[in-house]
Design a protein around this motif. Structure first.
Motif, short mmCIF file in Angstrom:
data_model
loop_
_atom_site.label_atom_id
_atom_site.label_comp_id
_atom_site.label_asym_id
_atom_site.label_seq_id
_atom_site.Cartn_x
_atom_site.Cartn_y
_atom_site.Cartn_z
N ASP A 64 0.81 -1.21 0.00
CA ASP A 64 0.00 0.00 0.00
C ASP A 64 0.85 1.27 0.00
OD1 ASP A 64 0.95 -0.25 2.62
OD2 ASP A 64 -0.93 0.40 3.54
N LYS A 65 2.13 1.12 -0.30
CA LYS A 65 3.05 2.26 -0.30
C LYS A 65 3.74 2.39 -1.66
CE LYS A 65 2.67 2.99 4.16
NZ LYS A 65 1.74 3.89 4.70
N ALA A 66 4.40 3.51 -1.85
CA ALA A 66 5.20 3.77 -3.04
C ALA A 66 6.65 3.96 -2.62
CB ALA A 66 4.70 5.01 -3.77
N LEU A 67 7.56 3.63 -3.50
CA LEU A 67 8.99 3.76 -3.22
C LEU A 67 9.43 5.22 -3.39
CD1 LEU A 67 11.77 2.34 -2.78
CD2 LEU A 67 11.89 2.16 -5.27
N ARG A 68 10.22 5.70 -2.44
CA ARG A 68 10.88 7.01 -2.57
C ARG A 68 12.31 6.71 -3.02
NH1 ARG A 68 11.60 10.20 2.06
NH2 ARG A 68 11.70 8.31 3.27
N VAL A 69 12.53 6.78 -4.32
CA VAL A 69 13.82 6.39 -4.89
C VAL A 69 14.95 7.24 -4.32
CG1 VAL A 69 15.17 6.16 -7.02
CG2 VAL A 69 12.76 5.52 -7.00
N GLU A 70 14.73 8.53 -4.18
CA GLU A 70 15.79 9.40 -3.67
C GLU A 70 16.19 9.04 -2.24
OE1 GLU A 70 11.91 10.87 -2.50
OE2 GLU A 70 12.67 10.44 -4.50
N ALA A 71 15.24 8.63 -1.43
CA ALA A 71 15.56 8.20 -0.06
C ALA A 71 16.37 6.90 -0.08
CB ALA A 71 14.27 8.00 0.75
N LEU A 72 16.02 6.00 -0.99
CA LEU A 72 16.78 4.76 -1.12
C LEU A 72 18.19 5.03 -1.62
CD1 LEU A 72 16.76 1.68 -0.88
CD2 LEU A 72 15.87 1.59 -3.23
N GLU A 73 18.33 5.93 -2.58
CA GLU A 73 19.66 6.30 -3.08
C GLU A 73 20.53 6.84 -1.95
OE1 GLU A 73 18.73 7.56 -7.71
OE2 GLU A 73 18.57 9.09 -6.14
#
Length: 160
Positions: A64-73
């Motif tokens: 039920d969530k979306a990925l925050r790519v910048e946070a993962l980077e």
């Protein structure tokens, strides 16, 4: 179709206890949650990313969530992560149906990171390699399997 043999071997080698649950055929994580009658926040979904070098990472987040790519980077100290294309994913997970990749990349030699929200759940479900099976793991089993993997906060609420 049963769960992929390298997944079952990996789980068995680690003494993991899990259940395989059948559900009506589904095409998306949201459909899977509804079909299996599980809360989407307890269903782990995998997002396959790659960087400019071709290195692949599986990010595991609640359905039920979306990925925050910048946070993962930031968390991984990497730049230019992007979604892997369907062809690449199919090549990596030859024994899984497209869109039904289990949320544990280690049996395939893929770096796996998970969002902390999943570690707060008393039970975690994940795709079983096809569109009609889920694996059910207790919090303890999920935590034991993922204990050596990096984790952090890199998901956000879905916006419609």
């Amino acid at each position: 179709m049963s769960i992929p043999s390298n997944l079952s071997s990996y789980l068995d080698q680690r003494g993991a206890r899990y259940e395989v649950l059948a559900h009506a055929h589904s095409r998306t994580s949201a459909e899977t949650a509804r079909s299996a009658n599980v809360m989407a926040c307890k269903l782990a979904k995998s997002v396959i990313l790659e960087d400019v070098t071709g290195a692949v990472t599986m990010a595991v987040i609640p359905a039920d969530k979306a990925l925050r790519v910048e946070a993962l980077e930031r968390m991984l100290g990497r730049k230019a992560l992007r979604l892997a294309d369907e062809e690449r994913i199919a090549m990596l997970f030859k024994d899984c149906e497209p869109g039904a990749v289990p949320s544990i990349g280690m049996p395939w030699g893929i770096e796996t990171v998970f969002d902390d929200e999943l570690d707060e759940s008393e039970v975690v479900y994940m795709e079983g390699g096809d569109h009609e099976r889920l694996l059910r793991l207790s919090h303890e089993q999920f935590h034991a399997l993922m204990s050596a993997q990096q984790h952090g906060q890199f998901c956000k609420a879905l916006t419609h």
